[in-house]
Design a protein around this motif. Sequence first.
Motif, PDB file in Angstrom:
ATOM      1  N   LEU A 158       5.382  18.301  -3.458  1.00 50.48           N
ATOM      2  CA  LEU A 158       4.071  18.641  -3.998  1.00 50.48           C
ATOM      3  C   LEU A 158       3.742  20.058  -4.012  1.00 50.48           C
ATOM      4  CD1 LEU A 158       1.424  16.952  -3.947  1.00 50.48           C
ATOM      5  CD2 LEU A 158       0.911  17.354  -1.484  1.00 50.48           C
ATOM      6  N   THR A 159       3.079  20.531  -4.998  1.00 56.18           N
ATOM      7  CA  THR A 159       2.918  22.029  -5.243  1.00 56.18           C
ATOM      8  C   THR A 159       3.114  22.756  -4.144  1.00 56.18           C
ATOM      9  OG1 THR A 159       0.336  21.628  -5.442  1.00 56.18           O
ATOM     10  CG2 THR A 159       1.636  21.757  -7.590  1.00 56.18           C
ATOM     11  N   ARG A 160       1.995  22.978  -3.394  1.00 55.44           N
ATOM     12  CA  ARG A 160       2.000  23.892  -2.393  1.00 55.44           C
ATOM     13  C   ARG A 160       2.648  23.209  -0.974  1.00 55.44           C
ATOM     14  NH1 ARG A 160      -3.680  26.949  -3.303  1.00 55.44           N
ATOM     15  NH2 ARG A 160      -3.668  27.529  -1.260  1.00 55.44           N
ATOM     16  N   GLY A 161       3.098  21.922  -1.130  1.00 60.28           N
ATOM     17  CA  GLY A 161       3.362  21.349   0.068  1.00 60.28           C
ATOM     18  C   GLY A 161       2.467  21.327   1.148  1.00 60.28           C
ATOM     19  N   GLN A 162       1.040  21.068   0.664  1.00 58.81           N
ATOM     20  CA  GLN A 162      -0.168  21.153   1.558  1.00 58.81           C
ATOM     21  C   GLN A 162      -0.280  19.725   2.226  1.00 58.81           C
ATOM     22  OE1 GLN A 162      -0.027  21.027  -2.071  1.00 58.81           O
ATOM     23  NE2 GLN A 162      -1.673  19.904  -2.762  1.00 58.81           N
ATOM     24  N   HIS A 163      -0.551  19.956   3.390  1.00 56.43           N
ATOM     25  CA  HIS A 163      -0.343  18.937   4.503  1.00 56.43           C
ATOM     26  C   HIS A 163      -1.626  18.925   5.236  1.00 56.43           C
ATOM     27  CE1 HIS A 163       1.358  16.617   7.801  1.00 56.43           C
ATOM     28  NE2 HIS A 163       0.701  17.482   8.667  1.00 56.43           N
ATOM     29  N   VAL A 164      -2.076  17.645   5.652  1.00 59.48           N
ATOM     30  CA  VAL A 164      -3.336  17.587   6.602  1.00 59.48           C
ATOM     31  C   VAL A 164      -3.096  16.851   7.557  1.00 59.48           C
ATOM     32  CG1 VAL A 164      -4.024  15.567   5.077  1.00 59.48           C
ATOM     33  CG2 VAL A 164      -5.640  16.737   6.314  1.00 59.48           C
ATOM     34  N   ASP A 165      -3.588  17.205   8.793  1.00 59.65           N
ATOM     35  CA  ASP A 165      -2.842  16.333  10.119  1.00 59.65           C
ATOM     36  C   ASP A 165      -3.987  15.357  10.436  1.00 59.65           C
ATOM     37  OD1 ASP A 165      -1.459  16.498  12.152  1.00 59.65           O
ATOM     38  OD2 ASP A 165      -2.066  18.100  13.305  1.00 59.65           O
ATOM     39  N   VAL A 166      -3.495  14.247  10.136  1.00 55.29           N
ATOM     40  CA  VAL A 166      -4.355  12.850  10.401  1.00 55.29           C
ATOM     41  C   VAL A 166      -3.302  11.892  10.921  1.00 55.29           C
ATOM     42  CG1 VAL A 166      -6.170  13.117   8.757  1.00 55.29           C
ATOM     43  CG2 VAL A 166      -4.156  12.140   8.151  1.00 55.29           C
ATOM     44  N   ASP A 167      -3.938  10.873  11.650  1.00 54.61           N
ATOM     45  CA  ASP A 167      -3.103   9.548  12.148  1.00 54.61           C
ATOM     46  C   ASP A 167      -2.742   8.935  11.182  1.00 54.61           C
ATOM     47  OD1 ASP A 167      -2.106   7.717  13.410  1.00 54.61           O
ATOM     48  OD2 ASP A 167      -4.053   7.340  14.588  1.00 54.61           O
ATOM     49  N   VAL A 168      -1.544   9.002  10.921  1.00 56.67           N
ATOM     50  CA  VAL A 168      -1.142   8.145   9.776  1.00 56.67           C
ATOM     51  C   VAL A 168      -0.265   6.865  10.095  1.00 56.67           C
ATOM     52  CG1 VAL A 168      -0.961  10.023   8.035  1.00 56.67           C
ATOM     53  CG2 VAL A 168       1.009   9.340   9.442  1.00 56.67           C
ATOM     54  N   THR A 169      -0.298   6.612  11.066  1.00 56.82           N
ATOM     55  CA  THR A 169       0.179   5.052  11.676  1.00 56.82           C
ATOM     56  C   THR A 169      -0.245   3.984  10.990  1.00 56.82           C
ATOM     57  OG1 THR A 169      -1.387   5.168  13.786  1.00 56.82           O
ATOM     58  CG2 THR A 169       0.771   6.137  14.224  1.00 56.82           C
ATOM     59  N   ALA A 170      -1.426   4.085  10.634  1.00 57.70           N
ATOM     60  CA  ALA A 170      -1.955   2.631   9.971  1.00 57.70           C
ATOM     61  C   ALA A 170      -1.857   2.870   8.385  1.00 57.70           C
ATOM     62  CB  ALA A 170      -3.233   2.457  10.422  1.00 57.70           C
ATOM     63  N   ALA A 171      -0.963   4.070   7.887  1.00 60.46           N
ATOM     64  CA  ALA A 171      -1.202   4.107   6.515  1.00 60.46           C
ATOM     65  C   ALA A 171      -0.423   2.730   5.807  1.00 60.46           C
ATOM     66  CB  ALA A 171      -0.265   5.400   6.152  1.00 60.46           C
ATOM     67  N   VAL A 172      -0.876   2.375   4.647  1.00 59.79           N
ATOM     68  CA  VAL A 172      -0.364   1.335   4.014  1.00 59.79           C
ATOM     69  C   VAL A 172       0.476   1.407   2.881  1.00 59.79           C
ATOM     70  CG1 VAL A 172      -1.381  -0.765   2.591  1.00 59.79           C
ATOM     71  CG2 VAL A 172      -2.908   0.353   4.339  1.00 59.79           C
ATOM     72  N   ASP A 173       1.747   1.016   3.033  1.00 61.03           N
ATOM     73  CA  ASP A 173       2.421   1.229   1.790  1.00 61.03           C
ATOM     74  C   ASP A 173       2.176   0.450   0.725  1.00 61.03           C
ATOM     75  OD1 ASP A 173       4.403   2.743   3.316  1.00 61.03           O
ATOM     76  OD2 ASP A 173       5.842   1.385   3.408  1.00 61.03           O
ATOM     77  N   ILE A 174       2.011   1.257  -0.595  1.00 61.41           N
ATOM     78  CA  ILE A 174       1.473   0.531  -1.607  1.00 61.41           C
ATOM     79  C   ILE A 174       2.665   0.095  -2.825  1.00 61.41           C
ATOM     80  CG2 ILE A 174      -0.121   0.502  -3.758  1.00 61.41           C
ATOM     81  CD1 ILE A 174      -1.454   0.938  -0.970  1.00 61.41           C
ATOM     82  N   GLU A 175       3.122  -1.116  -2.204  1.00 55.29           N
ATOM     83  CA  GLU A 175       4.348  -1.440  -3.381  1.00 55.29           C
ATOM     84  C   GLU A 175       3.995  -1.966  -4.477  1.00 55.29           C
ATOM     85  OE1 GLU A 175       6.658  -4.095  -0.802  1.00 55.29           O
ATOM     86  OE2 GLU A 175       7.763  -2.349  -0.053  1.00 55.29           O
ATOM     87  N   LEU A 176       4.617  -1.496  -5.691  1.00 53.15           N
ATOM     88  CA  LEU A 176       4.291  -1.862  -6.854  1.00 53.15           C
ATOM     89  C   LEU A 176       5.590  -2.091  -7.667  1.00 53.15           C
ATOM     90  CD1 LEU A 176       1.902   1.415  -7.768  1.00 53.15           C
ATOM     91  CD2 LEU A 176       1.242  -1.228  -7.099  1.00 53.15           C
ATOM     92  N   GLN A 177       5.523  -3.010  -8.451  1.00 50.90           N
ATOM     93  CA  GLN A 177       6.526  -3.597  -9.375  1.00 50.90           C
ATOM     94  C   GLN A 177       6.340  -2.767 -10.726  1.00 50.90           C
ATOM     95  OE1 GLN A 177       9.212  -5.293  -8.513  1.00 50.90           O
ATOM     96  NE2 GLN A 177       8.235  -5.090  -6.694  1.00 50.90           N
ATOM     97  N   PRO A 178       7.404  -2.546 -11.636  1.00 49.37           N
ATOM     98  CA  PRO A 178       7.216  -1.857 -12.582  1.00 49.37           C
ATOM     99  C   PRO A 178       6.296  -2.516 -13.613  1.00 49.37           C
ATOM    100  CG  PRO A 178       9.530  -2.486 -12.453  1.00 49.37           C
ATOM    101  CD  PRO A 178       8.729  -3.099 -11.117  1.00 49.37           C
ATOM    102  N   GLY A 179       5.053  -1.500 -13.963  1.00 47.30           N
ATOM    103  CA  GLY A 179       4.031  -1.777 -14.935  1.00 47.30           C
ATOM    104  C   GLY A 179       2.801  -2.109 -14.159  1.00 47.30           C
ATOM    105  N   GLN A 180       2.916  -2.163 -12.878  1.00 45.64           N
ATOM    106  CA  GLN A 180       1.346  -2.360 -11.887  1.00 45.64           C
ATOM    107  C   GLN A 180       1.296  -0.813 -11.533  1.00 45.64           C
ATOM    108  OE1 GLN A 180       3.146  -4.642  -8.576  1.00 45.64           O
ATOM    109  NE2 GLN A 180       1.844  -6.387  -9.756  1.00 45.64           N
ATOM    110  N   MET A 181      -0.389  -0.525 -11.363  1.00 46.97           N
ATOM    111  CA  MET A 181      -0.618   0.473 -10.778  1.00 46.97           C
ATOM    112  C   MET A 181      -1.549   0.525  -9.703  1.00 46.97           C
ATOM    113  SD  MET A 181      -3.976   1.683 -13.251  1.00 46.97           S
ATOM    114  CE  MET A 181      -5.251   0.613 -13.733  1.00 46.97           C
ATOM    115  N   SER A 182      -1.809   1.576  -9.057  1.00 44.97           N
ATOM    116  CA  SER A 182      -2.505   1.657  -8.124  1.00 44.97           C
ATOM    117  C   SER A 182      -3.881   2.943  -8.474  1.00 44.97           C
ATOM    118  CB  SER A 182      -1.992   2.390  -6.792  1.00 44.97           C
ATOM    119  OG  SER A 182      -1.455   3.578  -6.696  1.00 44.97           O
ATOM    120  N   LEU A 183      -5.017   2.642  -7.831  1.00 44.78           N
ATOM    121  CA  LEU A 183      -5.831   3.590  -7.986  1.00 44.78           C
ATOM    122  C   LEU A 183      -6.543   4.297  -6.701  1.00 44.78           C
ATOM    123  CD1 LEU A 183      -7.578   1.146 -10.325  1.00 44.78           C
ATOM    124  CD2 LEU A 183      -6.942   3.499 -11.188  1.00 44.78           C
ATOM    125  N   HIS A 184      -6.574   5.635  -6.649  1.00 49.38           N
ATOM    126  CA  HIS A 184      -6.933   6.279  -5.564  1.00 49.38           C
ATOM    127  C   HIS A 184      -7.898   7.280  -5.631  1.00 49.38           C
ATOM    128  CE1 HIS A 184      -3.452   8.798  -6.173  1.00 49.38           C
ATOM    129  NE2 HIS A 184      -4.176   9.620  -5.551  1.00 49.38           N
TER     130      HIS A 184
END
Length: 274
Positions: A158-184
């Motif tokens: 990431l450009t500046r390696g910017q980091h935000v301190d939050v609880d990420v224990t519940a972060a969801v892995d967004i698994e995608l197959q080729p040709g699929q997208m996520s929107l955020h």
Amino acid sequence: MPVLTDYQVAHYRDHGWVAPVDVLTADEATALHRALVDAEHAFPDDLHAASRNNTHLVLPFLADLALHQVILDCVGSLVDDPRSLLNSVLFIKEPGSNAYVSWHQDSTYMGLDSSDMVTAWVALTPSTSASGCVAMVSGSHRDGIRPHVDMYGTENILTRGQHVDVDVTAAVDIELQPGQMSLHHPHLVHGSRPNRTDRRRVGVAFQSYIGAAVRPGRGEHHVLPIDGRPVDPSFVTVPAPDGLCTPGGRAVRAAANAALSDVLYDGADLRRDY
Ligand SMILES: O=C(O)CCC(=O)C(=O)O
């Protein structure tokens, strides 16, 4: 008919992301990755680890993907009157690479006056927990922009390696197959871990599609109009490329990248090459 269902739109509003959405067939995505690899070999000075911003301005097949009707239809369900695409980033993790992306919110350094925008991240190869897919902290888009610290770090892509301190224990892995997208959402906290597989993990982030009412907050922004309708003159409009890494396309991309770098590194202690 809209591509996103009401349920998916509600999921996006509630969680800050929606996935997976089918854009290309697996064969089409694999062909695009092959075209990308061919271009990387043919134009090594244009396409390398420190030169992955705005490649849609020199690679016609990525400009076509940026304007894919399925993506535009989805964007139209999430953004108020989208008119243009701001930037793109090729996020590539080579097999077994330690490259990662620190937890961040996209719009922190984007220099725009509004968050009416969405990022579309399209997988060209499998993006899984093992290969370091994007992970999203559901609901973290609701509290606005949080303080970020620039960490840089040699493995942080990431450009500046910017980091935000939050609880990420519940972060969801967004698994995608080729040709699929996520929107955020631009306020969603997300990041990604290293690639522990023997395959490349390649995704292109169109970052971001912006609504008609969005204006520059600071700096100059070069945008690709998405459907021929007018874009506010406070933005610099740029054309899609007329061939692979042509002199004209290179000039357009160089100007867009220089402006982007000025915006992203505003106030930073250190400016990286990308
Ligand atoms: O591809 C990744 O690993 C990170 C993507 C990302 O940070 C983004 O699309 O905003």
